[in-house]
Design an enzyme around this catalytic site. Structure first.
Site, short mmCIF file in Angstrom:
data_model
loop_
_atom_site.label_atom_id
_atom_site.label_comp_id
_atom_site.label_asym_id
_atom_site.label_seq_id
_atom_site.Cartn_x
_atom_site.Cartn_y
_atom_site.Cartn_z
N GLU A 156 -4.04 2.10 -4.55
CA GLU A 156 -2.64 2.38 -4.66
C GLU A 156 -2.07 1.03 -3.48
OE1 GLU A 156 -4.84 4.09 -0.64
OE2 GLU A 156 -5.52 3.66 -2.42
N ASP B 14 1.39 -0.69 0.28
CA ASP B 14 0.21 -0.28 -0.07
C ASP B 14 1.09 0.88 -0.21
OD1 ASP B 14 -3.34 1.29 0.21
OD2 ASP B 14 -1.06 2.30 1.85
N HIS C 128 -4.89 13.90 -8.98
CA HIS C 128 -5.48 13.01 -9.89
C HIS C 128 -4.44 12.29 -10.62
CE1 HIS C 128 -9.01 11.90 -6.79
NE2 HIS C 128 -9.10 12.65 -6.78
N ASP D 38 -1.75 9.37 -10.53
CA ASP D 38 -1.89 8.19 -11.45
C ASP D 38 -0.92 8.39 -12.40
OD1 ASP D 38 -4.83 8.57 -11.42
OD2 ASP D 38 -4.56 9.74 -13.02
N ASN E 188 -3.00 13.04 -3.78
CA ASN E 188 -3.64 13.29 -4.21
C ASN E 188 -4.32 14.46 -4.44
OD1 ASN E 188 -4.26 11.30 -6.31
ND2 ASN E 188 -5.33 9.41 -5.11
#
Length: 337
Positions: free
Chosen positions: A208, A165, A178, A182, A173
């Site tokens: 994630e 994680d 975002h 990405d 974010n």
């Protein structure tokens, strides 16, 4: 070969070609409309049909060559035996022409089957690939785990799973948008996948989170792999639009127990991951089949997982420490849970 026998053979080959062509196309059409036909089954069916068509084309080609030789003999005989030989030779020639037409149609059907197989393969790959990172997705992970668990049970070999994680991903974010998130996911996927063996599978587990299947790896070696990945990500500098920042990851590792299901193995690895996040993140924890404990590659004594209210309290303290660290000038960018 007598004339009657020769004509009979040619007619039999013609019937065989027509029947085979009908069977090939009919079987494919009947299964193509079946909603329950998955891509793997469809590809297997197409492979069988192609094998049949290739063998049939080979056999028919051999028969056609033989018949062509007999037709030449009949033509030669027509010069001596009169009109009957000439009639039979013309009949044979017509049948040969029909057989060639059927062969051409059979080849066209075989080419269509090949195109359909490529299309199915392309769709199957797309259905098993995460479009953002290019890694195998959760569906591919589930299939791989089932396959590897069966292999483990059959060959009595170890199998381990690592869940990963990205720490504080939500805050990344929120702060950078975002698109930056990405970009980080794609780059993290490359970093994680860069040092793995060919037999290992790095997949995007969701959001994630990533998962790594390690065939023929027991718990301790797998934990060392997890620690190596943790340090690799920790030392990596992520670049996005002229910004450079660092990230950390938390990892949970578990080894498959005899007769264990994929769901159970995933659950234990997830427990270890949760323990790592609760312990402060940027660390590796393992589930040894009984309980979760910390793992340190330098041989430091393991730390047992906290229980009850201590879990929530430790998580709160960890989040407060991370928030305070993010306020320091020049500190690394935190990135959400």
């Amino acid at each position: 070969m007598g004339w009657v026998a020769l004509v009979t053979l040619l007619l039999a080959v013609q019937v065989l070609l027509a029947t085979a062509l009908g069977v090939l196309v009919g079987r494919w059409r009947s299964r193509k409309g079946d909603a329950s036909l998955d891509s793997e089954t469809a590809a297997e069916l197409l492979g069988q049909l192609q094998a049949v068509s290739e063998q049939l084309r080979h056999d028919v080609g051999r028969h056609t060559s033989q018949v062509s030789q007999h037709n030449k003999q009949l033509r030669d005989a027509a010069d001596h035996d009169g009109a009957m030989s000439s009639v039979v030779a013309q009949l044979v020639e017509h049948i040969l022409e029909d057989n060639e037409n059927l062969q051409r149609r059979l080849l066209e059907a075989e080419n269509r089957l090949s195109q359909q197989e490529q299309l199915i393969s392309s769709h199957a790959q797309a259905a098993s690939t995460d479009p953002l990172t290019g890694l195998p997705n959760r569906r591919a992970l589930d299939e791989q785990l089932d396959r590897r668990l069966a292999e483990t049970a059959r060959d009595n070999t170890p199998l381990s799973l690592i869940l990963i994680d990205i720490d504080h991903f939500k805050q990344l974010n929120d702060r950078h948008g975002h698109l930056a998130g990405d970009h980080v996911l794609r780059e993290a996927a490359e970093v994680l996948n860069s040092t793995m063996r060919d037999m290992d599978m790095v997949s995007r587990f969701g959001g994630e989170e990533f998962a790594i299947v390690l065939p023929k790896a027991a718990l301790q070696p797998a934990a060392h792999v997890a620690e190596r990945l943790r340090k690799l990500v920790d030392e990596h500098r992520f670049d996005y639009q002229a910004q450079e920042f660092s990230l950390t990851i938390s990892l949970g590792t578990a080894e498959a127990q005899p007769g264990e299901s994929a769901a159970s193995l995933l659950g234990r690895a997830d427990e270890a991951l949760y323990a790592a996040k609760t312990a402060g993140r940027n660390c590796t924890w393992i589930h040894d089949g009984q309980q979760c404990q910390s793992f340190a590659a330098d041989g430091a004594p393991p730390q047992a997982a906290v229980e009850g209210d201590d879990v929530q309290w430790q998580a709160i303290v960890s989040d407060l420490q991370s928030s305070l660290a993010s306020l320091k000038p020049g500190g690394d960018v935190p990135a959400g849970q």
